[in-house]
Design a protein around this motif. Structure first.
Motif, PDB file in Angstrom:
ATOM      1  N   ILE A   1       7.254  -3.108  -1.193  1.00 12.76           N
ATOM      2  CA  ILE A   1       7.407  -3.573   0.190  1.00 12.76           C
ATOM      3  C   ILE A   1       8.223  -2.574   1.005  1.00 12.76           C
ATOM      4  CG2 ILE A   1       8.629  -5.349   1.527  1.00 12.76           C
ATOM      5  CD1 ILE A   1       7.539  -7.319  -0.713  1.00 12.76           C
ATOM      6  N   LEU A   2       9.292  -2.089   0.434  1.00 13.89           N
ATOM      7  CA  LEU A   2      10.128  -1.110   1.157  1.00 13.89           C
ATOM      8  C   LEU A   2       9.365   0.202   1.367  1.00 13.89           C
ATOM      9  CD1 LEU A   2      12.813  -0.442   2.450  1.00 13.89           C
ATOM     10  CD2 LEU A   2      13.747   0.061   0.177  1.00 13.89           C
ATOM     11  N   CYS A   3       8.617   0.631   0.343  1.00 15.11           N
ATOM     12  CA  CYS A   3       7.808   1.861   0.494  1.00 15.11           C
ATOM     13  C   CYS A   3       6.801   1.698   1.632  1.00 15.11           C
ATOM     14  CB  CYS A   3       7.051   2.183  -0.801  1.00 15.11           C
ATOM     15  SG  CYS A   3       8.102   2.805  -2.126  1.00 15.11           S
ATOM     16  N   LEU A   4       6.166   0.531   1.713  1.00 15.09           N
ATOM     17  CA  LEU A   4       5.180   0.313   2.776  1.00 15.09           C
ATOM     18  C   LEU A   4       5.858   0.161   4.130  1.00 15.09           C
ATOM     19  CD1 LEU A   4       2.638  -2.107   1.083  1.00 15.09           C
ATOM     20  CD2 LEU A   4       2.210   0.232   1.847  1.00 15.09           C
ATOM     21  N   ALA A   5       7.007  -0.488   4.123  1.00 19.47           N
ATOM     22  CA  ALA A   5       7.687  -0.715   5.400  1.00 19.47           C
ATOM     23  C   ALA A   5       8.164   0.601   6.006  1.00 19.47           C
ATOM     24  CB  ALA A   5       8.862  -1.680   5.211  1.00 19.47           C
ATOM     25  N   GLU A   6       8.700   1.472   5.172  1.00 17.85           N
ATOM     26  CA  GLU A   6       9.376   2.662   5.688  1.00 17.85           C
ATOM     27  C   GLU A   6       8.658   3.975   5.349  1.00 17.85           C
ATOM     28  OE1 GLU A   6      12.135   2.848   7.513  1.00 17.85           O
ATOM     29  OE2 GLU A   6      13.209   0.970   7.236  1.00 17.85           O
ATOM     30  N   GLY A   7       7.693   3.881   4.446  1.00 12.52           N
ATOM     31  CA  GLY A   7       7.101   5.116   3.947  1.00 12.52           C
ATOM     32  C   GLY A   7       7.988   5.712   2.860  1.00 12.52           C
ATOM     33  N   LEU A   8       7.515   6.798   2.246  1.00  9.72           N
ATOM     34  CA  LEU A   8       8.234   7.371   1.104  1.00  9.72           C
ATOM     35  C   LEU A   8       9.521   8.082   1.497  1.00  9.72           C
ATOM     36  CD1 LEU A   8       5.259   8.538  -1.106  1.00  9.72           C
ATOM     37  CD2 LEU A   8       6.681   6.492  -1.334  1.00  9.72           C
ATOM     38  N   SER A   9       9.807   8.165   2.783  1.00  6.85           N
ATOM     39  CA  SER A   9      11.108   8.681   3.197  1.00  6.85           C
ATOM     40  C   SER A   9      12.215   7.772   2.658  1.00  6.85           C
ATOM     41  CB  SER A   9      11.195   8.802   4.720  1.00  6.85           C
ATOM     42  OG  SER A   9      11.146   7.523   5.310  1.00  6.85           O
ATOM     43  N   ALA A  10      11.882   6.506   2.397  1.00  7.38           N
ATOM     44  CA  ALA A  10      12.877   5.600   1.802  1.00  7.38           C
ATOM     45  C   ALA A  10      13.291   6.102   0.425  1.00  7.38           C
ATOM     46  CB  ALA A  10      12.312   4.177   1.715  1.00  7.38           C
ATOM     47  N   VAL A  11      12.322   6.597  -0.344  1.00  3.43           N
ATOM     48  CA  VAL A  11      12.626   7.141  -1.673  1.00  3.43           C
ATOM     49  C   VAL A  11      13.528   8.365  -1.528  1.00  3.43           C
ATOM     50  CG1 VAL A  11      11.614   8.270  -3.711  1.00  3.43           C
ATOM     51  CG2 VAL A  11      10.482   6.280  -2.681  1.00  3.43           C
TER      52      VAL A  11
ATOM     53  N   LEU B   1     -14.088   4.848   9.449  1.00  3.16           N
ATOM     54  CA  LEU B   1     -13.419   6.146   9.243  1.00  3.16           C
ATOM     55  C   LEU B   1     -12.207   5.936   8.345  1.00  3.16           C
ATOM     56  CD1 LEU B   1     -12.863   9.173  10.028  1.00  3.16           C
ATOM     57  CD2 LEU B   1     -11.376   8.256  11.835  1.00  3.16           C
ATOM     58  N   ALA B   2     -12.195   6.624   7.206  1.00  8.83           N
ATOM     59  CA  ALA B   2     -11.046   6.537   6.291  1.00  8.83           C
ATOM     60  C   ALA B   2     -10.039   7.627   6.639  1.00  8.83           C
ATOM     61  CB  ALA B   2     -11.514   6.702   4.849  1.00  8.83           C
ATOM     62  N   LEU B   3      -8.835   7.207   6.937  1.00 11.16           N
ATOM     63  CA  LEU B   3      -7.763   8.157   7.253  1.00 11.16           C
ATOM     64  C   LEU B   3      -6.826   8.253   6.066  1.00 11.16           C
ATOM     65  CD1 LEU B   3      -6.778   7.071  10.871  1.00 11.16           C
ATOM     66  CD2 LEU B   3      -8.051   9.122  10.213  1.00 11.16           C
ATOM     67  N   ASP B   4      -6.983   9.301   5.282  1.00 13.79           N
ATOM     68  CA  ASP B   4      -6.093   9.476   4.134  1.00 13.79           C
ATOM     69  C   ASP B   4      -5.319  10.776   4.270  1.00 13.79           C
ATOM     70  OD1 ASP B   4      -5.653   7.425   2.310  1.00 13.79           O
ATOM     71  OD2 ASP B   4      -7.719   7.541   1.600  1.00 13.79           O
ATOM     72  N   THR B   5      -4.870  11.038   5.456  1.00 16.32           N
ATOM     73  CA  THR B   5      -4.076  12.243   5.684  1.00 16.32           C
ATOM     74  C   THR B   5      -2.641  11.996   5.230  1.00 16.32           C
ATOM     75  OG1 THR B   5      -3.492  11.529   7.901  1.00 16.32           O
ATOM     76  CG2 THR B   5      -5.509  12.825   7.672  1.00 16.32           C
ATOM     77  N   LEU B   6      -1.892  13.063   5.132  1.00 14.68           N
ATOM     78  CA  LEU B   6      -0.520  12.971   4.627  1.00 14.68           C
ATOM     79  C   LEU B   6       0.495  12.652   5.718  1.00 14.68           C
ATOM     80  CD1 LEU B   6      -0.557  15.955   2.129  1.00 14.68           C
ATOM     81  CD2 LEU B   6      -0.449  13.534   1.571  1.00 14.68           C
ATOM     82  N   ASP B   7       0.050  12.682   6.968  1.00 13.69           N
ATOM     83  CA  ASP B   7       0.967  12.272   8.029  1.00 13.69           C
ATOM     84  C   ASP B   7       0.169  11.741   9.213  1.00 13.69           C
ATOM     85  OD1 ASP B   7       0.698  14.504  10.196  1.00 13.69           O
ATOM     86  OD2 ASP B   7       0.858  15.547   8.276  1.00 13.69           O
TER      87      ASP B   7
ATOM     88  N   GLY C   1       4.656   4.682   6.253  1.00 18.17           N
ATOM     89  CA  GLY C   1       4.997   3.285   6.416  1.00 18.17           C
ATOM     90  C   GLY C   1       3.998   2.611   7.337  1.00 18.17           C
ATOM     91  N   LEU C   2       4.145   1.286   7.496  1.00 16.72           N
ATOM     92  CA  LEU C   2       3.150   0.534   8.257  1.00 16.72           C
ATOM     93  C   LEU C   2       3.230   0.782   9.753  1.00 16.72           C
ATOM     94  CD1 LEU C   2       3.065  -2.790   6.226  1.00 16.72           C
ATOM     95  CD2 LEU C   2       1.464  -0.879   6.173  1.00 16.72           C
ATOM     96  N   SER C   3       4.196   1.574  10.183  1.00 18.96           N
ATOM     97  CA  SER C   3       4.209   1.962  11.593  1.00 18.96           C
ATOM     98  C   SER C   3       2.944   2.757  11.919  1.00 18.96           C
ATOM     99  CB  SER C   3       5.458   2.776  11.932  1.00 18.96           C
ATOM    100  OG  SER C   3       5.431   3.998  11.230  1.00 18.96           O
TER     101      SER C   3
ATOM    102  N   LEU D   1      12.904  -5.427   3.738  1.00 17.77           N
ATOM    103  CA  LEU D   1      11.891  -5.080   4.735  1.00 17.77           C
ATOM    104  C   LEU D   1      12.225  -3.816   5.508  1.00 17.77           C
ATOM    105  CD1 LEU D   1      11.115  -8.649   6.088  1.00 17.77           C
ATOM    106  CD2 LEU D   1       9.619  -7.184   4.735  1.00 17.77           C
ATOM    107  N   ASP D   2      13.432  -3.305   5.330  1.00 18.10           N
ATOM    108  CA  ASP D   2      13.756  -2.037   5.983  1.00 18.10           C
ATOM    109  C   ASP D   2      14.833  -1.312   5.180  1.00 18.10           C
ATOM    110  OD1 ASP D   2      16.544  -2.538   7.303  1.00 18.10           O
ATOM    111  OD2 ASP D   2      15.329  -4.300   7.780  1.00 18.10           O
TER     112      ASP D   2
END
Lengths: 218, 218
Positions: B39-49, A10-16, A45-47, B15-16
């Motif tokens: 790395i920062l974009c992946l760590a935190e998501g685009l909220s970092a931007v 299952l590919a999850l490409d949702t925006l949130d 993010g990776l969370s 990393l954060d």
């Protein structure tokens, strides 16, 4: 987890994340692999990977971060977030592949190479020499745009890669009707996103995919 | 913002977000561009931007998300988060470049192509035909590994791309001593990360970079 029968991803490409969870809640127990897509990884993010793995510890989780560079650090983050597999672009350098593979294997994880337009079999054999076993191939854009199913050229490539020892996953707007086209061809996993998420009944749609796979590989 | 003198770009690959803000607090007013790294974009998501642009509205902000696919959606997210520039991999397809460029221009933004190992000038001219003006080139790994400064081959490529009308940024463990090597070569921006962040006094290190640029381009 592995068998002669292809798995369903299952590919999850949702925006949130919450929108993604609306679907995983309905289909996580039906699919084999949950892909946390590039867009979701960037959005949350990776969370997002960590939450998905926490909720579904028995599913394989692919972090589709499409590594191009900085492979050691990104893959470390991804596996520490709980992913089982990480994706790397075929255009990444061999030294990037090498550090990603090392990091993945140290976590019992796997590396999946996403085949871009200019990949070569010569390079593929170098990835294999690093211990990388998985590739994912996208249906050629031309056939996709033309509204056609997978072409014989696509299928030949899947077969060739499989003959050379790769576990080959396929993606690109797959519908349930596409499954039978792959009869007799070793596919590792079918990736479905919108075909499941946009269905009126996503649980049933995922079951229909699994049934089509079972019917074709019986 | 643009001038004959190269700009200075701070690469944030922490990393954060909080660790990133420790540095932006010290150097944001000295640098011209703030790069929110992959790395920062992946760590935190685009909220970092979004946070970086909110804090420093007068700085140019590059979201270094290295787009390979799904360019329309990712670039939309990036520009809605407040980025001025977005990065795309040179291995992305031309149709991906096209949708990214369209999205970027509709926001008054720009596209920066990251030159990977196999880029070709033939493709570069196709990007330019789409209105894409920026490329970023990484020092060849061989010279980097050998502990050498930028080689004449690297410099020739920068010059060639510039002659063909591109704004060329350069990256790859740049130190202050490297700046003078580029004398007489049109560079759009120098990217510095660790050389600033790991300095005992990051503010002074950023000022030293700017002074080296001024001295070389005076």
């Amino acid at each position: 987890m592995q068998s002669d029968k292809p798995m369903l991803q299952l590919a999850l490409d949702t925006l949130d994340l919450d929108t993604a969870l609306e679907f995983t809640r309905l289909v996580a127990e039906v699919v084999d692999i949950i892909e946390v897509g590039t867009i979701l990884c960037l959005a949350e993010g990776l969370s997002a990977v960590k939450t998905i793995k926490t909720l579904y510890p028995d599913r394989l989780v692919l972090a589709d971060v499409r590594i191009a560079e900085a492979g050691g650090l990104i893959s470390k983050m991804v596996f520490e977030a709980g992913a089982n597999w990480v994706s790397v672009l075929s255009s990444a350098t061999l030294s990037t592949m090498e550090v990603v593979a090392k990091e993945a294997f140290s976590h019992g994880g796997e590396v999946q190479i996403e085949l871009q337009e200019d990949w070569t079999m010569e390079n593929a054999m170098k990835w294999q020499a690093l211990g990388i076993k998985q590739v994912i191939i996208h249906r050629s854009r031309d056939t996709e745009k033309a509204g056609m199913s997978w072409g014989s050229k696509d299928l030949d490539i899947v077969k060739d890669l499989s003959d050379k020892g790769f576990k080959v996953s396929v993606t690109g707007k797959l519908s349930i009707d596409d499954i039978a086209v792959f009869k007799g061809i070793p596919v590792y996993a079918f990736v479905a996103g919108r075909a499941i998420r946009d269905a009126g009944n996503p649980t049933q749609a995922a079951k229909d995919f699994q049934n089509a796979i079972k019917a074709t590989w019986s």
